[in-house]
Design a protein around this motif. Structure first.
Motif, PDB file in Angstrom:
ATOM      1  N   ASP A  51       0.722   3.481  -7.057  1.00  0.00           N
ATOM      2  CA  ASP A  51       0.330   4.715  -6.403  1.00  0.00           C
ATOM      3  C   ASP A  51       1.469   5.721  -6.419  1.00  0.00           C
ATOM      4  O   ASP A  51       1.260   6.923  -6.541  1.00  0.00           O
ATOM      5  N   MET A  70      -9.032  -2.318 -13.485  1.00  0.00           N
ATOM      6  CA  MET A  70      -8.849  -2.611 -12.065  1.00  0.00           C
ATOM      7  C   MET A  70      -9.209  -4.065 -11.791  1.00  0.00           C
ATOM      8  O   MET A  70     -10.098  -4.633 -12.429  1.00  0.00           O
ATOM      9  N   ARG A 408      -2.027  -3.123  -6.461  1.00  0.00           N
ATOM     10  CA  ARG A 408      -3.206  -3.475  -5.658  1.00  0.00           C
ATOM     11  C   ARG A 408      -4.505  -3.272  -6.435  1.00  0.00           C
ATOM     12  O   ARG A 408      -5.521  -3.878  -6.098  1.00  0.00           O
ATOM     13  N   LYS A 409      -4.472  -2.407  -7.437  1.00  0.00           N
ATOM     14  CA  LYS A 409      -5.706  -2.098  -8.156  1.00  0.00           C
ATOM     15  C   LYS A 409      -6.004  -3.115  -9.248  1.00  0.00           C
ATOM     16  O   LYS A 409      -7.157  -3.440  -9.499  1.00  0.00           O
ATOM     17  N   ARG A 410      -4.966  -3.606  -9.901  1.00  0.00           N
ATOM     18  CA  ARG A 410      -5.188  -4.473 -11.054  1.00  0.00           C
ATOM     19  C   ARG A 410      -4.729  -5.904 -10.847  1.00  0.00           C
ATOM     20  O   ARG A 410      -4.957  -6.755 -11.679  1.00  0.00           O
TER      21      ARG A 410
END
Length: 574
Positions: A51, A70, A408-410
């Motif tokens: 981020d 993701m 956190r996304k992937r």
């Protein structure tokens, strides 16, 4: 942007130490395979999150580019809804075991059998509670979560109806085994769903929610059972379970989507038609009507290819309960599973001994005894939520200390991350306090102390011992992310067998040793074996890496076999 500009930007990024690895995959890209759930994290040399790279105002041409999709395509609120539903399911299994306690005396009188025969229905329930998840856990990892849930709860619903209507001991005994078979897989499948939806960085919070449902069952089940048995009779207990399970099964079948990563990937691949929810079917139907024929054909063909790719990597077969045994034989898993079973046995011994001890000391009836489980329930609920946040916070702290980038996304690649340290660092003070409370609990009962003393200690035992149990259960999933439901089934098998043995001898131990020395012995066993956790910290990462390399080789060999078979098939057609 022209091709020359792109090459120039890549060269400039390389000069400052960033590695350009490819383009960002669109949402329709191939999902992460089930065997590489935790392997999509690829930023190196930084200690910041993605981020910060995306929102920090930096030149996008110089930013590292991520190749993986993701980790989960489900939105935050959908994740929460799914986790709440599987928590409801996880609540029913232990509730079914413990709501039954207040009905033991009425059943004994109505069926005209001895206390030993009635107690056999408790032992048989715990045995099937350990065996059932070995089948449903493997089924859920192989064929998907939804079919496993629906099959198990149809069995559970039918068993409860039969229990409410039966009038013989034989029917009671058999149907209790069937009831346990249907409900007990829910815990293993619930942890599997959490692993499907959440990365390691956020898994603690979600695991805490599911654990709250798991541990609230033993705490409030006897309270509900006591009220129903006292005022409506023992049959009302099973009709209550029929209503609660039906209220879960109907909305689950209609609204909760498939999350199994070998079926839907990260959630972007639609499941087979028979495995869709009503909402998913309606959505695809609307899309088919709102697009032209060419778009429909392209979209349908894309979904078909994605489904075929996932189907090629999984083999539908009869569930293999021996797979659970293989997990137990892994060195790092064995250490965690055995110690987790020991503290669970200590916890369950206290709960199983409450009816007899509180009737003997305080002369309570069944309803009053049921109410004495409330402090346990409060401690367990608070522990589940607090521990989840503590686990996630400690994960971030360890990552920051070693310069590890959290995605956190992937999802994070745990091959080079000390997940054992991130999970176990917070367990020492919690577990120590809990075991001291277990020791004190025995001597408080030995001295026939005021009721407030054991109830306060029960709260702290629920808070600390159950908290330690939740931490180790989360670590089990982290150590075996490729088959989380099966790993949790292994955890359930070991702890239920230990728990069944502990509850079988707890009454004898209290009679022979006395209350004080009995619980002193239980707490000392857990204290003396605590160095097992230090062994996991020191040698666990090496054992985990050995297993990763071995499983990777096996997976590569499977891929080669499949490719040879496909190549042979094409040659035969030609």
């Amino acid at each position: 942007m022209t091709r020359d500009n792109s090459l120039g930007a890549a060269e400039k990024a390389e000069e400052i130490g960033a590695t350009v690895q490819g383009a960002v995959l669109p949402p329709s890209a191939d999902p992460i395979p089930a065997h590489s759930q935790e392997s999509s994290h690829s930023l190196t040399g930084t200690g910041t999150s993605l981020d910060e790279h995306e929102d920090g105002g930096r030149d996008l041409e110089l930013a590292p580019v991520i190749t993986a999709p993701m980790y989960s395509a489900f939105g935050t609120w959908k994740k929460r809804y799914i986790v709440i539903m599987v928590t409801w399911a996880a609540f029913l299994s232990p509730t079914s075991a413990n709501i039954y306690f207040p009905a033991l005396n009425p059943l004994q009188e109505d069926l005209n059998v001895s206390p030993k025969l009635i107690n056999l229905t408790l032992t048989s329930y715990m045995i099937f509670q350990g065996l059932s998840p070995t089948i449903f856990g493997d089924l859920a990892d192989m064929a998907g979560r939804r079919p496993a849930y629906i099959i198990s709860f149809v069995i559970y619903l039918g068993a409860n109806i039969g229990l409410a209507l039966q009038n013989s001991y034989a029917a009671l005994f058999i149907l209790r085994c069937v009831q346990s078979t249907g409900s007990s897989g829910a815990i293993a499948m619930g942890y599997g769903v959490v692993a499907d939806l959440s990365t390691s960085a956020e898994r603690g919070s979600y695991m805490g929610i599911v654990s709250a449902g798991t541990m609230l069952g033993p705490a409030i089940g006897p309270v509900i059972g006591g009220v129903l048995a006292q005022f409506l009779g023992w049959r009302a207990i099973f009709w209550f379970l029929v209503i609660v399970s039906a209220c879960f099964l109907v909305p689950f079948a209609l609204t909760v989507p498939e999350t199994g990563r070998n079926v839907v990937g990260n959630g972007s691949v639609p499941p087979q038609g028979w495995n869709m929810t009503l909402l998913e079917w309606w959505k695809l139907r609307k899309e088919a009507k709102s697009t032209d024929a060419l778009s429909r054909t392209v979209s349908s063909e894309g979904r078909r290819l994605q489904q075929a790719e996932l189907a090629r990597k999984r083999q539908l077969r009869w569930p293999n309960p021996l797979k659970t045994i293989h997990i137990i034989m892994e060195k790092d898993m064995a250490v965690v599973l055995i110690y987790n079973a020991l503290i669970y046995t200590a916890f369950y011994d206290i709960m199983a001994s409450i009816p007899e001890l509180f009737q003997e000391i305080y002369h309570f009836n069944d309803l009053q005894i049921g109410l004495c489980y409330i402090p346990f329930g409060c401690g367990c609920a608070i522990a589940s939520f607090l521990n989840g946040r503590m686990l996630d916070r400690n994960y971030k702290r360890v990552a920051r200390q070693i310069g590890f980038t959290i995605d956190r996304k992937r999802g994070d690649d745990l091959a080079n991350f000390p997940i054992e340290r991130a999970r176990l660092e917070i367990i020492w003070p919690i577990l120590t306090l809990g075991l001291i409370c277990v020791l004190c609990y025995g001597w408080v009962l030995e001295k026939n102390a005021h009721l407030a003393a054991p109830l306060i200690l029960q709260f702290f035992i629920g808070l600390c011992v159950n908290g330690a149990f939740n931490i180790l259960s989360t670590l089990v999933v982290d150590l075996y992310p490729q088959s989380p439901s099966t790993a949790t089934a292994a955890n359930n098998l070991v702890r239920c067998f230990f728990g069944a043995g502990g509850t079988a001898v707890i009454t004898i131990m209290i009679q022979k040793m006395g209350r004080g020395w009995c619980f002193t012995f239980i707490s000392l066993v857990c204290i003396v074996t605590m160095p097992m956790l230090w062994v996991e910290l020191k040698w666990g990462p090496g054992w985990r890496e050995e297993r990763r390399v071995r499983l990777a080789k096996i997976e590569e060999e499977k891929e080669r076999v499949v490719e040879r078979m496909e190549s042979s098939g094409r040659e035969e057609k030609a």
